[in-house]
Design an enzyme around this catalytic site. Structure first.
Site, short mmCIF file in Angstrom:
data_model
loop_
_atom_site.label_atom_id
_atom_site.label_comp_id
_atom_site.label_asym_id
_atom_site.label_seq_id
_atom_site.Cartn_x
_atom_site.Cartn_y
_atom_site.Cartn_z
N ASP A 1 -9.67 -4.07 -5.21
CA ASP A 1 -8.83 -3.02 -4.46
C ASP A 1 -9.00 -1.90 -5.18
O ASP A 1 -9.01 -1.66 -6.60
CB ASP A 1 -7.43 -3.31 -4.74
CG ASP A 1 -6.74 -2.16 -3.74
OD1 ASP A 1 -7.23 -1.13 -3.46
OD2 ASP A 1 -5.34 -2.50 -3.66
N HIS B 1 -7.62 -5.16 -0.84
CA HIS B 1 -6.59 -4.41 -0.33
C HIS B 1 -6.26 -4.94 1.02
O HIS B 1 -7.32 -5.00 1.94
CB HIS B 1 -6.83 -2.64 -0.54
CG HIS B 1 -5.83 -1.96 -0.22
ND1 HIS B 1 -4.97 -1.36 -1.08
CD2 HIS B 1 -5.17 -1.65 1.19
CE1 HIS B 1 -4.03 -0.58 -0.46
NE2 HIS B 1 -4.20 -0.77 0.74
N SER C 1 0.72 -1.35 0.02
CA SER C 1 -0.04 -0.14 0.10
C SER C 1 0.75 1.11 0.04
O SER C 1 1.69 1.50 -0.91
CB SER C 1 -1.07 -0.16 1.37
OG SER C 1 -1.76 1.01 1.20
#
Length: 324
Positions: free
Chosen positions: A264, A294, A172
């Site tokens: 995501d 995610h 991320s």
């Protein structure tokens, strides 16, 4: 600056979701109460940490787990050093940058994942806890990560290892920092070269209306509202390479294992980065985890299928390191 023209997939009305992912999302979306962006900052960080024992597997036992610090541009940077071996011959080291939107997350939220990486790759891992926004907005995070990565490359006595190559990896926000660090170290080399980069569901660009952001804005753990909050806290500068690495030089990149998740909201930000690498002739393994979300790397208890995803990532890393 490279051409950042994007080719977007068509919007889809039906999306495959794995059974364990569907069960987790149903549970998550049934919980009442404030969202993370609605909490005071300290509570939001605490809530993120509190998710770990609920969603993540226990840490792997290792021969070495040790907290360290290294000098940084605004004081000492907290690090955590992992190794499955007490001693080892000279070789590559993995440098890990945690996720959390540059705003939440720390060494503890990603501790179990780092033990997994160290155990499965049989390489030393140094996790970096960079300064967080909004107290320390952009470019504090990349500045800290670059200082720490260069320190690791210098093979300091604190590591007790001779580092011959660097492997930046992160999830991320940490995936963003992985790319940023790799670009910085390819432009101005450190004491050891970058031999592989592994950005996992990274944010690479500032485009607000990717198809994936529209399709998965709500109900898939990471939301558009949360992304907007993270962005406001971080204060990244549009067009700046250290904020949005899609604007960097992709022709100079080392081998890459690029990972996205199909459900995501920032999936397409990873896809367009992969496309730029391929157009530039870089060596890339692209893995998109179909039917997952995610954050799957730190949800391996809640999402048993994510453990197999990690094994795919490790296999790709071994392949690319073997080719190098």
């Amino acid at each position: 600056m490279n051409d950042t023209t994007t080719i977007e997939p068509p919007t889809q009305t039906g999306h495959y979701t794995r059974p364990d992912v569907r069960g987790f999302l149903d549970f998550l979306n049934s919980i009442e109460g404030p969202q993370m962006h609605e909490m005071p900052l300290a509570e939001a960080r605490g809530a993120y940490l509190a998710m770990v024992p609920v969603g993540e597997l226990d840490p792997r036992p290792l021969a070495v787990i040790r907290d360290l610090t290294c000098p940084g541009p605004a004081g000492d940077i907290p690090l955590r050093f992992y190794d499955a071996r007490e001693t080892r011959e000279p070789g590559p080291a993995i440098v890990f940058y945690h996720g959390g939107g540059f705003t939440i997350g720390d060494l503890d939220t990603h501790h179990a994942l780092c033990t997994e990486i160290a155990a499965e790759m049989d390489l030393p891992v140094v996790a970096v806890h960079y300064r967080l926004a909004p107290e320390h907005a952009f470019p504090a995070a990349p500045d800290d990560c670059e200082a720490a990565t260069r320190w690791v490359a210098e093979s300091p006595a604190e590591l007790g290892r001779k580092v011959t190559g660097l492997i930046p990896i992160g999830d991320s926000a940490g995936g963003n920092l992985t790319i940023v660090m790799t670009q910085a170290l390819m432009e101005r080399p450190a004491a050891a070269p970058v031999v592989l980069q592994v950005p996992i569901y990274p944010l690479s660009d500032e485009k607000p209306d990717h198809v994936s952001m529209l399709d998965f804005a709500e109900g898939h753990l990471l939301t558009k509202t949360s992304m907007d909050w993270f962005s406001e806290c971080y204060g990244a500068v549009p067009g700046n390479t250290r904020a949005y690495p899609i604007h960097g030089d992709h022709a100079k990149m080392p081998p890459t294992v690029l990972v996205t998740a199909s459900l995501d909201p920032i999936r397409d930000s990873g896809r367009v980065y992969g496309a730029q690498l391929i157009l530039a002739g870089s060596d890339v393994v692209f893995l998109e985890m179909k039917g997952s979300i995610h954050g799957f790397t730190t949800l391996r208890k809640a999402l048993p299928s994510a453990q197999a995803d990690m094994q795919r990532i490790f296999a790709a890393m071994r392949l690319m390191l073997g080719n190098a």
